[in-house]
Design an enzyme around this catalytic site. Structure first.
Site, PDB file in Angstrom:
ATOM      1  N   GLY A  63       0.844  -1.194   0.000  1.00 24.19           N
ATOM      2  CA  GLY A  63       0.000   0.000   0.000  1.00 24.19           C
ATOM      3  C   GLY A  63       0.874   1.235   0.000  1.00 24.19           C
ATOM      4  O   GLY A  63       2.088   1.158   0.127  1.00 24.19           O
TER       5      GLY A  63
ATOM      6  N   ASP B 220      -8.567  10.967  11.615  1.00 26.05           N
ATOM      7  CA  ASP B 220      -8.394  10.544  10.210  1.00 26.05           C
ATOM      8  C   ASP B 220      -9.042   9.168  10.010  1.00 26.05           C
ATOM      9  O   ASP B 220      -8.468   8.295   9.352  1.00 26.05           O
ATOM     10  CB  ASP B 220      -6.898  10.512   9.851  1.00 26.05           C
ATOM     11  CG  ASP B 220      -6.667  10.493   8.339  1.00 26.05           C
ATOM     12  OD1 ASP B 220      -7.629  10.747   7.585  1.00 26.05           O
ATOM     13  OD2 ASP B 220      -5.526  10.221   7.927  1.00 26.05           O
TER      14      ASP B 220
HETATM   15  N1  LIG Z   1       0.499  -3.102   8.835  1.00 24.96           N
HETATM   16  C1  LIG Z   1      -0.122  -3.085   7.664  1.00 24.96           C
HETATM   17  N2  LIG Z   1      -0.617  -4.228   7.151  1.00 24.96           N
HETATM   18  C2  LIG Z   1      -1.205  -4.235   5.934  1.00 24.96           C
HETATM   19  N3  LIG Z   1      -1.342  -3.152   5.157  1.00 24.96           N
HETATM   20  C3  LIG Z   1      -0.874  -1.977   5.621  1.00 24.96           C
HETATM   21  C4  LIG Z   1      -0.246  -1.872   6.891  1.00 24.96           C
HETATM   22  N4  LIG Z   1       0.128  -0.590   7.091  1.00 24.96           N
HETATM   23  C5  LIG Z   1      -0.272   0.079   6.001  1.00 24.96           C
HETATM   24  N5  LIG Z   1      -0.863  -0.749   5.113  1.00 24.96           N
HETATM   25  C6  LIG Z   1      -1.404  -0.374   3.789  1.00 24.96           C
HETATM   26  O1  LIG Z   1      -0.735   0.777   3.330  1.00 24.96           O
HETATM   27  C7  LIG Z   1      -1.667   1.861   3.182  1.00 24.96           C
HETATM   28  C8  LIG Z   1      -1.006   3.175   3.575  1.00 24.96           C
HETATM   29  O2  LIG Z   1      -0.519   3.084   4.903  1.00 24.96           O
HETATM   30  P1  LIG Z   1      -0.607   4.307   5.923  1.00 24.96           P
HETATM   31  O3  LIG Z   1      -2.049   4.657   6.138  1.00 24.96           O
HETATM   32  O4  LIG Z   1       0.204   3.970   7.107  1.00 24.96           O
HETATM   33  O5  LIG Z   1       0.087   5.448   5.076  1.00 24.96           O
HETATM   34  P2  LIG Z   1      -0.056   7.019   5.240  1.00 24.96           P
HETATM   35  O6  LIG Z   1       1.004   7.629   4.385  1.00 24.96           O
HETATM   36  O7  LIG Z   1      -0.055   7.381   6.688  1.00 24.96           O
HETATM   37  O8  LIG Z   1      -1.489   7.243   4.613  1.00 24.96           O
HETATM   38  P3  LIG Z   1      -2.389   8.563   4.584  1.00 24.96           P
HETATM   39  O9  LIG Z   1      -2.419   8.982   3.148  1.00 24.96           O
HETATM   40  O10 LIG Z   1      -3.726   8.092   5.087  1.00 24.96           O
HETATM   41  O11 LIG Z   1      -1.770   9.541   5.495  1.00 24.96           O
HETATM   42  C9  LIG Z   1      -2.873   1.476   4.041  1.00 24.96           C
HETATM   43  O12 LIG Z   1      -4.077   2.039   3.551  1.00 24.96           O
HETATM   44  C10 LIG Z   1      -2.886  -0.036   3.914  1.00 24.96           C
HETATM   45  O13 LIG Z   1      -3.535  -0.430   2.723  1.00 24.96           O
END
Ligand SMILES: Nc1ncnc2c1ncn2[C@@H]1O[C@H](COP(=O)(O)OP(=O)(O)OP(=O)(O)O)[C@@H](O)[C@H]1O
Length: 380
Positions: free
Chosen positions: A34, A137
């Site tokens: 992701g 969020d």
């Molecule tokens: N531990 C995990 N196990 C499985 N998939 C995960 C995990 N952590 C993150 N993901 C995948 O990666 C994606 C992005 O992760 P995350 O939400 O931590 O990123 P972000 O950069 O903080 O996102 P945002 O744009 O919401 O700020 C999640 O929507 C999920 O699909």
């Protein structure tokens, strides 16, 4: 930048990341799980040497039942921060809704499944709010599912300590489609009430496979919000009522978590959990408490767990019979297997904080979430 040179840069960056992970004892695979505004998330493996140095990690990965530190490790250099996390094998809720919609040739989850997931989500959010933490969020992409179909609330990047008093906040956070109207109007807002709006949007997304309000311009969004959500035929009136109760324009008119937990639509889930919990409480326990893995405490910690859903809906259930209180507890519809008194089967964890959770990892897999250090954005 031309596509070819962009690709070369990406490859170079990926190789750098492979080396940086290797130097810290992890094998980064090229399988991208992701990505978000702040991160790229890859599947990774722990080396034998890493496991020798980290007993907790080693025992978790061998699939024992234990208290698991879900954020195992972080390491960083001047360009990137790496978070080594437990893998939520079934991805995020958005992916799940899309997969189920395609499977059933019908948008959205079945109400029974949505109820089970909302129950877990409400429990997780109640836990945060009881600790004075607002998530800010809540959205389908930040709700993950493990290999048992249990829900994990993640991405506390915008979370804030609102304190136990309802102090007002002013920062714009979250994704517009899930953002409460008072935030879009740049008013001071109550973080808990704003989370409840996002919960309403999430429930709508679960049962319809769509977002209730979708516009790029905040003033157009506000126009749609004022009109209220519309529903396709087929959705139960109770579910519509719950969604309307959460998507109230005026924050104070919105349902609270307790009202959500005791809402008519939620009762089948509450009843199943109540019966399960009664059976799990030892007879001579003076202070019966629902122990759920959503609490960030060691399983045997002495401290009282925060107010749980059991307490939230107990008044509603007074007078309802629990036929199986002396026999094996019925599982809620579609529930995942449970251990001991872990009735809610729920885990709360964060990609941003080193909290703890109880869980089980059956596969020798981990996850590397690679985040850019400010000034080196986006991650590459
Ligand atoms: N531990 C995990 N196990 C499985 N998939 C995960 C995990 N952590 C993150 N993901 C995948 O990666 C994606 C992005 O992760 P995350 O939400 O931590 O990123 P972000 O950069 O903080 O996102 P945002 O744009 O919401 O700020 C999640 O929507 C999920 O699909």
């Amino acid at each position: 930048m031309k596509a070819a040179s962009r690709q070369k840069l990406d490859q170079r960056a990926f190789l750098e990341q492979v080396h940086e992970c290797r130097d810290n004892g992890y094998l980064l695979s090229s399988k991208k799980i992701g990505s978000g505004a702040f991160s790229k998330v890859y599947l990774a493996y722990a080396t034998q040497e890493r496991m020798r140095h980290n007993c907790k990690l080693a025992s978790d990965l061998r699939g024992k039942c234990h208290t698991m530190v879900q954020l195992y490790e972080t390491f960083a250099n001047s360009r990137r921060t790496y978070l080594v996390l437990e893998l939520a094998a079934h991805g995020n809720l958005l992916e799940h809704i899309n997969a189920m919609s395609a499977h059933h040739h019908c948008p959205g989850l079945e109400e029974e499944e949505a109820r089970r997931l909302l129950w877990q989500l409400v429990s997780a959010v109640a836990h945060c709010h009881n600790l004075g933490i607002v998530h800010r969020d809540l959205k389908c992409e930040n709700i993950l599912l493990d290999d048992r179909g249990c829900l994990k609330l993640s991405d506390f990047g915008f979370a804030n300590w609102s304190g136990l008093k309802n102090s007002l906040l002013s920062t714009f956070c979250g994704s517009v489609a899930y953002t409460a109207p008072e935030i879009l109007m740049s008013k001071k807002y109550n973080g808990k009430q704003a989370d409840l709006w996002s919960l309403g949007v999430t429930l709508y997304a679960m049962v319809t496979g769509k977002l209730p309000f979708k516009e790029c311009q905040p003033h157009r969004m506000l126009y749609l919000m004022r009109r209220g959500p519309t529903f396709q035929p087929g959705l139960s009136p109770e579910c519509q009522d719950l969604i309307r109760g959460l998507l109230q324009l005026h924050p104070r008119a919105r349902l609270g978590l307790q009202q959500v937990a005791t809402h008519h639509w939620m009762l089948p889930a509450a009843h199943a959990l109540f019966c399960t919990t009664l059976c799990a409480i030892p007879e001579k326990t003076e202070k019966p408490q629902l122990r759920t893995s959503l609490h960030n405490v060691e399983p045997n910690a002495d401290s009282d767990p925060p107010r749980s859903l059991l307490q939230l809906w107990r008044p509603q259930l007074q007078g309802t019979s629990c036929e199986s209180a002396s026999g094996p507890a019925p599982e809620p519809p579609g529930a995942c297997p449970r251990q001991g008194a872990d009735s809610a089967g729920l885990e709360l964890w964060s990609t941003e904080t080193a909290g703890r959770t109880v869980g089980r990892s059956r596969h020798p897999l981990l996850l590397c979430s690679i985040r850019s250090v400010p000034g080196h954005y986006p991650v590459s």
